[in-house]
Design an enzyme around this catalytic site. Sequence first.
Site, PDB file in Angstrom:
ATOM      1  N   LYS A  11     -77.956  60.447 112.789  1.00  0.00           N
ATOM      2  CA  LYS A  11     -79.384  60.383 112.413  1.00  0.00           C
ATOM      3  C   LYS A  11     -79.788  58.934 112.175  1.00  0.00           C
ATOM      4  CE  LYS A  11     -79.079  59.105 107.924  1.00  0.00           C
ATOM      5  NZ  LYS A  11     -79.237  57.796 107.522  1.00  0.00           N
ATOM      6  N   ALA A  97     -69.528  54.365 108.421  1.00  0.00           N
ATOM      7  CA  ALA A  97     -70.187  53.554 107.379  1.00  0.00           C
ATOM      8  C   ALA A  97     -71.245  52.639 107.988  1.00  0.00           C
ATOM      9  CB  ALA A  97     -69.165  52.743 106.576  1.00  0.00           C
ATOM     10  N   SER A 104     -71.539  62.847 106.945  1.00  0.00           N
ATOM     11  CA  SER A 104     -72.357  63.989 106.497  1.00  0.00           C
ATOM     12  C   SER A 104     -72.589  64.957 107.652  1.00  0.00           C
ATOM     13  CB  SER A 104     -73.725  63.523 105.999  1.00  0.00           C
ATOM     14  OG  SER A 104     -73.574  62.575 104.981  1.00  0.00           O
ATOM     15  N   ASP A 137     -77.017  63.874 102.205  1.00  0.00           N
ATOM     16  CA  ASP A 137     -77.579  63.982 103.555  1.00  0.00           C
ATOM     17  C   ASP A 137     -77.094  65.230 104.304  1.00  0.00           C
ATOM     18  OD1 ASP A 137     -79.186  61.767 103.541  1.00  0.00           O
ATOM     19  OD2 ASP A 137     -77.731  60.422 104.506  1.00  0.00           O
TER      20      ASP A 137
HETATM   21  P1  ATP Z   1     -75.009  57.432 105.385  1.00  0.00           P
HETATM   22  O1  ATP Z   1     -75.970  57.208 106.517  1.00  0.00           O
HETATM   23  O2  ATP Z   1     -75.107  58.826 104.794  1.00  0.00           O
HETATM   24  O3  ATP Z   1     -75.015  56.342 104.358  1.00  0.00           O
HETATM   25  P2  ATP Z   1     -72.798  56.299 106.691  1.00  0.00           P
HETATM   26  O4  ATP Z   1     -73.098  56.260 108.150  1.00  0.00           O
HETATM   27  O5  ATP Z   1     -73.113  55.040 105.945  1.00  0.00           O
HETATM   28  O6  ATP Z   1     -73.551  57.492 106.042  1.00  0.00           O
HETATM   29  P3  ATP Z   1     -70.207  57.513 107.057  1.00  0.00           P
HETATM   30  O7  ATP Z   1     -69.924  57.165 108.472  1.00  0.00           O
HETATM   31  O8  ATP Z   1     -70.553  58.903 106.748  1.00  0.00           O
HETATM   32  O9  ATP Z   1     -71.299  56.540 106.433  1.00  0.00           O
HETATM   33  O10 ATP Z   1     -68.921  57.023 106.209  1.00  0.00           O
HETATM   34  C1  ATP Z   1     -68.986  56.653 104.858  1.00  0.00           C
HETATM   35  C2  ATP Z   1     -67.584  56.721 104.251  1.00  0.00           C
HETATM   36  O11 ATP Z   1     -67.137  58.070 104.267  1.00  0.00           O
HETATM   37  C3  ATP Z   1     -66.550  55.906 104.995  1.00  0.00           C
HETATM   38  O12 ATP Z   1     -66.053  54.934 104.126  1.00  0.00           O
HETATM   39  C4  ATP Z   1     -65.452  56.879 105.394  1.00  0.00           C
HETATM   40  O13 ATP Z   1     -64.153  56.437 105.060  1.00  0.00           O
HETATM   41  C5  ATP Z   1     -65.749  58.164 104.622  1.00  0.00           C
HETATM   42  N1  ATP Z   1     -65.589  59.373 105.440  1.00  0.00           N
HETATM   43  C6  ATP Z   1     -65.077  60.527 105.056  1.00  0.00           C
HETATM   44  N2  ATP Z   1     -65.095  61.445 106.036  1.00  0.00           N
HETATM   45  C7  ATP Z   1     -65.647  60.852 107.107  1.00  0.00           C
HETATM   46  C8  ATP Z   1     -65.943  61.295 108.430  1.00  0.00           C
HETATM   47  N3  ATP Z   1     -65.656  62.519 108.851  1.00  0.00           N
HETATM   48  N4  ATP Z   1     -66.541  60.416 109.259  1.00  0.00           N
HETATM   49  C9  ATP Z   1     -66.855  59.165 108.818  1.00  0.00           C
HETATM   50  N5  ATP Z   1     -66.582  58.704 107.591  1.00  0.00           N
HETATM   51  C10 ATP Z   1     -65.986  59.532 106.729  1.00  0.00           C
END
Ligand code: ATP
Length: 289
Positions: A11, A97, A104, A137
């Site tokens: 997203k 991240a 999510s 989320d």
């Molecule tokens: P948001 O947009 O909700 O802030 P994001 O894109 O910043 O999400 P994610 O890719 O969801 O972040 O990852 C955030 C943290 O979650 C990472 O540090 C990672 O180690 C942990 N994590 C746990 N499970 C997963 C997964 N299935 N995929 C990605 N990261 C994961």
Amino acid sequence: MKSISVKAHAKINIGLDVLRRRSDGYHDVCMIMQSLSLHDDLTIKITDKENISLKSNLVYLPNDRRNLVYKAAALFMEANSIKCGLEINLNKKIPVAAGLAGGSSDAAAALKGLNQLFQAGMSDAELMQLGVKIGADVPYCILLGTALSEGIGERLTPLPPIPDCHILLVKPDISVSTRQVYESLRLDSTTIHPDIEGMKEALVSADLDALTAKMANLLESVTIRMHPVIDDIKKDMIKVGAMNSLMSGSGPTVFGIFRNKSRAEQAYAYFSDNYKHAEQVFLTRPYQP
Ligand code: ATP
């Protein structure tokens, strides 16, 4: 049915406002969310063991309870008192991240997939109640499409779909801690908030020019202060023809919106071809379920 394959869509936030910090440490937000066709793939198999085994193509991601897919599966099995084992394969393409809700979305896809696999009959609303325990989320990642997300992310209202366009994602080679960004955010009476109402009106009238002109993310200035490279990418995105460009979530991914396909492809080539700040580049489109 012994196994199922599901997609977990990334997203972006085309609008992100933070209204206040709550006493529980969360923030009340008001965001316009948009799913993308960029997705991770999950395959879930029922086994005759009792444990959950998770494998992914990224060696640095944890395969235990710290992984949101594992968390979602454990929560679902417990909520439905199901005792058998699971073998889950996660193929990640969404950068980790990055502000694209990859984790999510994986959790949401796991909940939906397990609901189908076991024919558990949980409604989307019930899956969302379970999902919000994993992350704010996750309920949106169950709904998908274009939506307004309020509260901590659990109050969702579907919106008219974004007009057809091409979306270019550029993820710089930096890590951003969502927690640190929110902790550095200072809200006071002088804060200029994004015009979320105006963006909703632009969606209702299917006006991509008005929508892109109003796109704004309150977290952007906080993350840019820590990582000025985000602003450089935004400026370059406009230079190569994007209607507008914004950071997604708490960053660091920057997206650009293009009406014209060939212009989007040229911009993709520009950023993919040795652009010094890009770690990953994707040309994708809005996804509507
Ligand atoms: P948001 O947009 O909700 O802030 P994001 O894109 O910043 O999400 P994610 O890719 O969801 O972040 O990852 C955030 C943290 O979650 C990472 O540090 C990672 O180690 C942990 N994590 C746990 N499970 C997963 C997964 N299935 N995929 C990605 N990261 C994961």
